[in-house]
Design a protein around this motif. Structure first.
Motif, PDB file in Angstrom:
ATOM      1  N   ALA A  40       0.825  -1.209   0.000  1.00 25.26           N
ATOM      2  CA  ALA A  40       0.000   0.000   0.000  1.00 25.26           C
ATOM      3  C   ALA A  40       0.863   1.265   0.000  1.00 25.26           C
ATOM      4  N   GLY A  44       1.113   4.104  -2.869  1.00 26.19           N
ATOM      5  CA  GLY A  44       0.891   5.516  -2.547  1.00 26.19           C
ATOM      6  C   GLY A  44       2.033   6.405  -3.012  1.00 26.19           C
ATOM      7  N   ALA A  71      -4.790   0.228  -1.891  1.00 28.10           N
ATOM      8  CA  ALA A  71      -4.387   1.625  -2.060  1.00 28.10           C
ATOM      9  C   ALA A  71      -4.861   2.187  -3.391  1.00 28.10           C
TER      10      ALA A  71
END
Length: 117
Positions: A40, A44, A71
């Motif tokens: 995740a 990001g 994400a």
């Protein structure tokens, strides 16, 4: 070539997990959480998407791929508001969670578990 990339990247992720199991006192559930959170975070930061484009399922099937999907769904949903960010993450991973539950139930029905003493 894409099969080779898939095999190498997926294998490398598995090797990292095995090394963590063998050389640290981390338990399997903790490594699972580390991998999902790492996927995740890398998504990001925009790092995991190029890896997915290169390795395909070699990057999406292992545990960091689940964090990546969470994400990515949240980031796509966030364009429509806060609540959509939450539901976007759930929508993007719902099929994988449903299959895991279904197969877990099926295995529990078919096989007789034995306790370890």
């Amino acid at each position: 070539m894409e099969y080779i990339y898939c095999f190498c990247i997926g294998g490398l992720i598995c090797v990292v997990g095995q090394v963590l199991l063998d050389t640290t006192k981390l338990t399997a559930p903790r490594i699972l959480v580390i991998f999902v959170v790492t996927g995740a975070i890398l998504q990001g930061m925009g790092i995991y998407e190029p890896l997915v484009k290169l390795a395909g399922n070699g990057a999406t099937v292992p545990l960091p791929g689940f964090g990546y999907a969470l994400a990515k769904g949240a980031m796509e949903g966030a364009q429509d508001g806060f609540l959509a960010a939450l539901t976007g993450a759930v929508k993007s991973t719902a099929a994988g969670v449903a299959v895991a539950i279904a197969f877990g139930y099926l295995v529990a029905v078919i096989f007789n578990p034995k306790s370890i003493r």
